[in-house]
Structures are given as structure tokens and as C-alpha cells.
Motif scaffolding. Structure first.
Motif, short mmCIF file in Angstrom:
data_model
loop_
_atom_site.label_atom_id
_atom_site.label_comp_id
_atom_site.label_asym_id
_atom_site.label_seq_id
_atom_site.Cartn_x
_atom_site.Cartn_y
_atom_site.Cartn_z
N LEU A 7 0.82 -1.21 0.00
CA LEU A 7 0.00 0.00 0.00
C LEU A 7 0.86 1.26 0.00
N GLU A 8 1.94 1.25 0.79
CA GLU A 8 2.86 2.39 0.81
C GLU A 8 3.42 2.64 -0.59
N ASN A 9 3.90 1.57 -1.22
CA ASN A 9 4.48 1.70 -2.56
C ASN A 9 3.44 2.19 -3.57
N LEU A 10 2.24 1.65 -3.51
CA LEU A 10 1.19 2.08 -4.43
C LEU A 10 0.84 3.55 -4.23
N ALA A 11 0.73 3.98 -2.98
CA ALA A 11 0.41 5.38 -2.69
C ALA A 11 1.48 6.31 -3.28
N GLU A 12 2.73 5.98 -3.06
CA GLU A 12 3.83 6.78 -3.59
C GLU A 12 3.83 6.78 -5.12
N MET A 13 3.61 5.62 -5.70
CA MET A 13 3.59 5.52 -7.16
C MET A 13 2.44 6.33 -7.76
N ARG A 14 1.26 6.24 -7.15
CA ARG A 14 0.10 6.97 -7.68
C ARG A 14 0.33 8.48 -7.62
N LEU A 15 0.94 8.96 -6.54
CA LEU A 15 1.22 10.39 -6.46
C LEU A 15 2.28 10.79 -7.49
N GLY A 16 3.28 9.96 -7.67
CA GLY A 16 4.28 10.22 -8.71
C GLY A 16 3.67 10.22 -10.10
N ASP A 17 2.78 9.27 -10.34
CA ASP A 17 2.10 9.22 -11.64
C ASP A 17 1.23 10.46 -11.85
N ALA A 18 0.57 10.91 -10.79
CA ALA A 18 -0.26 12.12 -10.89
C ALA A 18 0.60 13.32 -11.27
N ASN A 19 1.79 13.42 -10.69
CA ASN A 19 2.72 14.50 -11.05
C ASN A 19 3.11 14.43 -12.52
N LEU A 20 3.42 13.23 -12.99
CA LEU A 20 3.78 13.06 -14.40
C LEU A 20 2.62 13.42 -15.33
N LEU A 21 1.44 13.00 -14.96
CA LEU A 21 0.27 13.32 -15.78
C LEU A 21 0.06 14.83 -15.85
N LEU A 22 0.20 15.51 -14.73
CA LEU A 22 0.03 16.96 -14.71
C LEU A 22 1.08 17.64 -15.61
N ALA A 116 -5.96 20.62 -10.68
CA ALA A 116 -5.10 19.45 -10.47
C ALA A 116 -3.82 19.84 -9.74
N GLU A 117 -3.23 20.95 -10.14
CA GLU A 117 -2.01 21.41 -9.48
C GLU A 117 -2.28 21.76 -8.02
N SER A 118 -3.42 22.36 -7.76
CA SER A 118 -3.80 22.73 -6.39
C SER A 118 -3.92 21.48 -5.51
N LEU A 119 -4.57 20.45 -6.04
CA LEU A 119 -4.71 19.20 -5.28
C LEU A 119 -3.35 18.57 -5.03
N ILE A 120 -2.53 18.48 -6.04
CA ILE A 120 -1.22 17.84 -5.89
C ILE A 120 -0.35 18.62 -4.91
N LYS A 121 -0.39 19.95 -4.97
CA LYS A 121 0.37 20.76 -4.01
C LYS A 121 -0.17 20.57 -2.59
N ALA A 122 -1.49 20.48 -2.45
CA ALA A 122 -2.10 20.28 -1.13
C ALA A 122 -1.68 18.93 -0.53
N LEU A 123 -1.42 17.98 -1.37
CA LEU A 123 -0.95 16.67 -0.92
C LEU A 123 0.54 16.66 -0.64
N ASN A 124 1.30 17.32 -1.49
CA ASN A 124 2.74 17.11 -1.55
C ASN A 124 3.59 18.18 -0.87
N ASP A 125 3.00 19.28 -0.43
CA ASP A 125 3.79 20.34 0.20
C ASP A 125 4.63 19.72 1.33
N PRO A 126 5.96 19.95 1.34
CA PRO A 126 6.82 19.30 2.33
C PRO A 126 6.48 19.66 3.78
N SER A 127 5.95 20.86 4.02
CA SER A 127 5.64 21.28 5.38
C SER A 127 4.19 21.02 5.79
#
Length: 138
Positions: A7-22, A116-127
Motif C-alpha cells: 500500500l505504501e508503494n502504491l500510494a507513492e507511485m500513484r502520487l508520482g504518476d499524478a505529477n507526471l500526468l500533470l 489538479a495542481e492545487s490538489l497535488i500541491k495540497a498533498l505534496n507540500d513538504p511542510s
């Protein structure tokens, strides 16, 4: 059967794929997949509650098959901690508000690149990214 590590790997991969799609002008697909990354991240935390050699409560098992992020946050046992952390860091709460606009029906909508960018940033912001916050509880 999926393990916690799967599940950890899938979650990371899906977020990475979302970045690539964007990055490749596929905003609707990026939005949809980013939401599923969050869904999987919360299910990682839920998986920690399932004990070996114990039959889980049927109602609990049925509930974890939802894709409602707010419900999954509670099922993951993270609601109290999230509420506390988001009071301290209002940006975390603001990001959660963006993230919880996603639902399983997002696949039937057209999303523009800013959404899409707003969602990905809301998920991925380091802080204050919600995905990053959940990862700290894996």
C-alpha cells in the motif's frame, strides 16, 4: 492480498504518476489519480490496525472499502491528531479542505490544470501537505 508495504508503494507511485500526468497536460487524470494516492495513504494507516490471527469486525472491514477521505481519516485513527495539528498549522487544514473535494466520482469530471495542481500541491507540500502528514504516521 496487499501488505502495508504494498500500500505504501502504491500510494507513492500513484502520487508520482499524478505529477507526471500533470506535467504532460493530463490534468483530469492527474487530479483523479492524486486523490487515489491519498486514499491509499490513509489505508496504509488503517492496515496497522489489522492484527495477525484476529478476525476483524465485519463492519470495520466493510467501512475501509470506502473512498471518502474524511471517513478514512477517522478509520485510520488520525482524526484527533489531525485536528490538533491543523489548529497549530492552519495551512494543513486549508490543504485538507482542498483534498476532501476529491471523491471517487472525480473520474467523471473534467479538471483544469490549476485544480489538479492545487490538489497535488495540497498533498505534496513538504511542510503542510496532507499526504506528507499522513506518511509521518505510517
Amino acid at each position: 492480498m496487499l501488505t502495508k508495504k504494498d500500500l505504501e508503494n502504491l500510494a507513492e507511485m500513484r502520487l508520482g504518476d499524478a505529477n507526471l500526468l500533470l506535467q504532460n497536460q493530463r490534468a483530469s487524470s492527474a487530479y483523479y489519480l492524486a486523490g487515489y494516492a491519498m486514499d491509499l495513504a490513509l489505508k496504509v494507516c488503517i492496515s496497522k490496525q489489522i492484527q495477525s490471527a484476529v478476525i476483524p469486525d465485519k463492519a470495520f472491514i466493510n467501512e475501509i472499502y470506502t473512498h471518502k477521505l474524511d471517513k478514512l481519516l477517522g478509520l485510520a485513527g488520525l482524526r484527533t491528531q489531525f485536528d490538533s495539528d491543523s489548529r497549530i498549522n492552519p495551512q494543513l487544514d486549508a490543504n485538507w479542505a482542498i483534498v476532501t473535494k476529491w471523491d471517487e466520482q472525480s473520474r467523471y469530471k473534467l479538471w483544469d490544470p490549476l485544480e489538479a495542481e492545487s490538489l497535488i500541491k495540497a498533498l505534496n507540500d513538504p511542510s503542510y501537505g496532507v499526504f506528507q502528514w499522513v506518511k509521518r504516521h505510517w
